[in-house]
Structure formats: C-alpha cells, structure tokens
Design a protein around this motif. Structure first.
Motif, PDB file in Angstrom:
ATOM      1  N   UNK A   1      48.901  38.085  48.250  1.00 42.51           N
ATOM      2  CA  UNK A   1      48.617  37.170  49.357  1.00 42.51           C
ATOM      3  C   UNK A   1      49.773  37.145  50.347  1.00 42.51           C
ATOM      4  N   UNK A   2      51.003  37.125  49.832  1.00 38.01           N
ATOM      5  CA  UNK A   2      52.169  37.091  50.727  1.00 38.01           C
ATOM      6  C   UNK A   2      52.306  38.386  51.522  1.00 38.01           C
ATOM      7  N   UNK A   3      51.674  39.442  51.042  1.00 34.62           N
ATOM      8  CA  UNK A   3      51.702  40.721  51.760  1.00 34.62           C
ATOM      9  C   UNK A   3      50.571  40.823  52.789  1.00 34.62           C
ATOM     10  N   UNK A   4      49.791  39.744  52.915  1.00 29.04           N
ATOM     11  CA  UNK A   4      48.720  39.699  53.902  1.00 29.04           C
ATOM     12  C   UNK A   4      47.451  40.416  53.496  1.00 29.04           C
ATOM     13  N   UNK A   5      47.299  40.708  52.208  1.00 23.21           N
ATOM     14  CA  UNK A   5      46.119  41.433  51.753  1.00 23.21           C
ATOM     15  C   UNK A   5      44.908  40.508  51.664  1.00 23.21           C
ATOM     16  N   UNK A   6      43.766  41.027  52.044  1.00 28.82           N
ATOM     17  CA  UNK A   6      42.515  40.287  51.926  1.00 28.82           C
ATOM     18  C   UNK A   6      42.036  40.337  50.478  1.00 28.82           C
ATOM     19  N   UNK A   7      41.012  39.536  50.152  1.00 31.12           N
ATOM     20  CA  UNK A   7      40.451  39.586  48.801  1.00 31.12           C
ATOM     21  C   UNK A   7      39.960  40.998  48.457  1.00 31.12           C
ATOM     22  N   UNK A   8      39.370  41.665  49.441  1.00 32.70           N
ATOM     23  CA  UNK A   8      38.877  43.028  49.225  1.00 32.70           C
ATOM     24  C   UNK A   8      40.036  43.972  48.917  1.00 32.70           C
ATOM     25  N   UNK A   9      41.135  43.837  49.671  1.00 32.29           N
ATOM     26  CA  UNK A   9      42.310  44.675  49.435  1.00 32.29           C
ATOM     27  C   UNK A   9      42.875  44.443  48.031  1.00 32.29           C
ATOM     28  N   UNK A  10      42.944  43.168  47.647  1.00 36.72           N
ATOM     29  CA  UNK A  10      43.475  42.822  46.322  1.00 36.72           C
ATOM     30  C   UNK A  10      42.574  43.389  45.233  1.00 36.72           C
ATOM     31  N   UNK A  11      41.270  43.279  45.464  1.00 38.69           N
ATOM     32  CA  UNK A  11      40.299  43.803  44.505  1.00 38.69           C
ATOM     33  C   UNK A  11      40.526  45.293  44.258  1.00 38.69           C
ATOM     34  N   UNK A  12      40.723  46.046  45.345  1.00 36.75           N
ATOM     35  CA  UNK A  12      40.931  47.482  45.225  1.00 36.75           C
ATOM     36  C   UNK A  12      42.293  47.817  44.624  1.00 36.75           C
ATOM     37  N   UNK A  13      43.312  47.066  45.007  1.00 39.49           N
ATOM     38  CA  UNK A  13      44.660  47.358  44.533  1.00 39.49           C
ATOM     39  C   UNK A  13      44.819  47.055  43.047  1.00 39.49           C
ATOM     40  N   UNK A  14      44.190  45.965  42.585  1.00 44.92           N
ATOM     41  CA  UNK A  14      44.366  45.522  41.201  1.00 44.92           C
ATOM     42  C   UNK A  14      43.192  45.913  40.309  1.00 44.92           C
ATOM     43  N   UNK A  15      42.223  46.632  40.875  1.00 49.92           N
ATOM     44  CA  UNK A  15      41.047  47.091  40.115  1.00 49.92           C
ATOM     45  C   UNK A  15      40.304  45.907  39.486  1.00 49.92           C
ATOM     46  N   UNK A  16      40.082  44.885  40.312  1.00 46.23           N
ATOM     47  CA  UNK A  16      39.358  43.692  39.884  1.00 46.23           C
ATOM     48  C   UNK A  16      38.111  43.522  40.740  1.00 46.23           C
ATOM     49  N   UNK A  17      37.113  42.825  40.216  1.00 42.21           N
ATOM     50  CA  UNK A  17      35.929  42.526  41.016  1.00 42.21           C
ATOM     51  C   UNK A  17      36.281  41.470  42.061  1.00 42.21           C
ATOM     52  N   UNK A  18      35.488  41.408  43.134  1.00 40.52           N
ATOM     53  CA  UNK A  18      35.716  40.415  44.179  1.00 40.52           C
ATOM     54  C   UNK A  18      35.622  39.006  43.605  1.00 40.52           C
ATOM     55  N   UNK A  19      34.665  38.793  42.697  1.00 40.30           N
ATOM     56  CA  UNK A  19      34.502  37.478  42.090  1.00 40.30           C
ATOM     57  C   UNK A  19      35.733  37.059  41.299  1.00 40.30           C
ATOM     58  N   UNK A  20      36.323  38.015  40.574  1.00 39.56           N
ATOM     59  CA  UNK A  20      37.522  37.720  39.795  1.00 39.56           C
ATOM     60  C   UNK A  20      38.692  37.377  40.705  1.00 39.56           C
ATOM     61  N   UNK A  21      38.819  38.111  41.802  1.00 47.29           N
ATOM     62  CA  UNK A  21      39.896  37.828  42.757  1.00 47.29           C
ATOM     63  C   UNK A  21      39.733  36.426  43.339  1.00 47.29           C
ATOM     64  N   UNK A  22      38.510  36.085  43.733  1.00 47.70           N
ATOM     65  CA  UNK A  22      38.261  34.750  44.287  1.00 47.70           C
ATOM     66  C   UNK A  22      38.603  33.666  43.281  1.00 47.70           C
ATOM     67  N   UNK A  23      38.285  33.915  42.014  1.00 46.26           N
ATOM     68  CA  UNK A  23      38.616  32.937  40.974  1.00 46.26           C
ATOM     69  C   UNK A  23      40.131  32.785  40.825  1.00 46.26           C
ATOM     70  N   UNK A  24      40.843  33.925  40.858  1.00 45.40           N
ATOM     71  CA  UNK A  24      42.297  33.866  40.766  1.00 45.40           C
ATOM     72  C   UNK A  24      42.880  33.071  41.946  1.00 45.40           C
ATOM     73  N   UNK A  25      42.379  33.359  43.145  1.00 41.33           N
ATOM     74  CA  UNK A  25      42.890  32.683  44.338  1.00 41.33           C
ATOM     75  C   UNK A  25      42.637  31.175  44.253  1.00 41.33           C
TER      76      UNK A  25
END
Length: 227
Positions: A173-197
């Motif tokens: 988040x501090x690097x300005x990545x969107x949920x989609x970017x985080x999903x791709x970078x960490x190999x997580x589903x969008x739903x999982x990223x949203x839950x983490x956030x």
C-alpha cells in the motif's frame, strides 16, 4: 469522464492548471475556487469526483476544507497541492481524509496520472516528498525507541498485531499499489487482498489507504525485520 475542481488562491495557477489538464486528458475541470469556503459551496453545486486542494488559503485553509468535505461528501477524492515549504502541513490534511498530495510544480502528465490513480481508488504519496514530511517524525520515534528499547522491541515484533502477510500488504500500500497489483505481486486472489486490507484498516484504526500509509510511516511499521 472524471469531473474535477481546482481550489487554489492564486488565480494564474488555477487557470494554468485547468488549461493544461484539459488539454492533455479527458478530465473535465468543472469549477475552481480560491478558498475552502468556496470549495464547500462548489461541492454543494457540482457532482465532483476529485478536488485538487491547496493548503494555505485565506478564509478557510485546505486542511479545514478537506475535513469538512470528507465528512459531508466522503466519495469525493482530495489531492493536496503543496510546495516543499508546505510539507509539514500535509500530514494534517491526510489525517483529515485526503487521498494524497503532489507538488504544484509537478510534470502535468504525472498530475493527470495521479488524478486518475486516486479516482480509481489509489493513494498518491510520492516517496521523495514523504521523506520530507516524515523525516522529523522518524527521528523522534528513533529517540523514543532508544529510551524504551526493551518495551519497543516487544511491541515492534507484532505491531498492532499485524501478521507477516498483513505487513507485506501494508508495505505494498505504501508503494502505491492497487488491490489488483497486490494480488498479482503476492499471488493472492482479489477477495483475499480486500480482506487483508480491511483487516489492516481495522487493526490500525484507520478509514482509508492514505491514513494507513501515514500510520505505517509514522510508526515505522513496514521496516524490514530479521525473522
């Protein structure tokens, strides 16, 4: 089409920003104002998406205006327009709910990209400017850490009870990545990223990305630590 407004007390800057932004993008500048009170009135009249907000203005400054606008129209995104001389005031604006900040003298193309990023849910916190804003805070934190080393060591092992994955997401988040970017970078589903956030917001007791990023920087929550 993104509907934006420029809140700035210098007329020449208001006019030049409007011309430049509309000439190089499909962003529509639907209004301008020269102080915070006029900005609030503009929000009452227009269906706005994004505000470019100066900090130091007569009548009502940008921090007070941001606070009022975010309370009444939380969907309106606010980007603070600042100079290096104003950066000490940026923290208050971000805590009031602003989605980010940018230098007035920035390249117009970058400004347009920033507006679009914020409109689509991102945060705009340039790293170089962040160093200026938080450098003094970091020094203060380091001093306090030395005075209370044992206590701080225990608390920083699991800051705010964030686990390893949550800290990695917060760093993204501090690097300005969107949920989609985080999903791709960490190999997580969008739903999982949203839950983490959402969990990060809850644990840090913040309402949005900007506030989470501010707290992470203030309290050095994303420093790399040895396992």
């Amino acid at each position: 089409m993104i509907k934006a407004a420029i809140i700035e007390d210098q007329e020449i800057l208001r006019k030049s920003l409007k011309i430049v932004i509309e000439n190089i993008s499909d962003i529509k500048i639907v209004g301008t104002a020269e102080n915070g009170e006029e900005a609030i009135a503009l929000c009452e009249r227009e269906n706005l998406d994004v505000l470019l907000m100066d900090i130091q203005m007569p009548v009502m400054d940008g921090v007070r205006a941001t606070d009022e606008i975010k309370k009444r129209w939380p969907h309106i995104k606010v980007i603070i327009l600042t100079t290096f001389q104003d950066v000490t005031h940026v923290l208050n604006a971000l805590n009031a709910g602003a989605e980010g900040y940018i230098l007035k003298a920035v390249d117009p193309e970058y400004l347009v990209q920033g507006i679009k990023m914020v409109y689509h849910g991102g945060s705009l916190i340039p790293q170089q400017l962040a160093k200026e804003v938080f450098g003094q805070i970091q020094s203060s934190n380091n001093s306090q850490s030395e005075q209370h080393s044992d206590q701080d060591h225990n608390s920083m092992n699991h800051p705010y009870d964030l686990n390893h994955q949550e800290i990695k997401v917060l760093k993204c988040l501090t690097q300005g990545l969107s949920n989609k970017d985080i999903s791709e970078k960490m190999f997580l589903s969008m739903g999982t990223v949203k839950n983490y956030v959402s969990t990060i917001y809850s644990k840090l007791n913040v309402k949005n990305r900007s506030s989470a990023i501010i707290k992470a920087m203030e309290e050095s929550l994303i420093e790399d630590k040895k396992p």
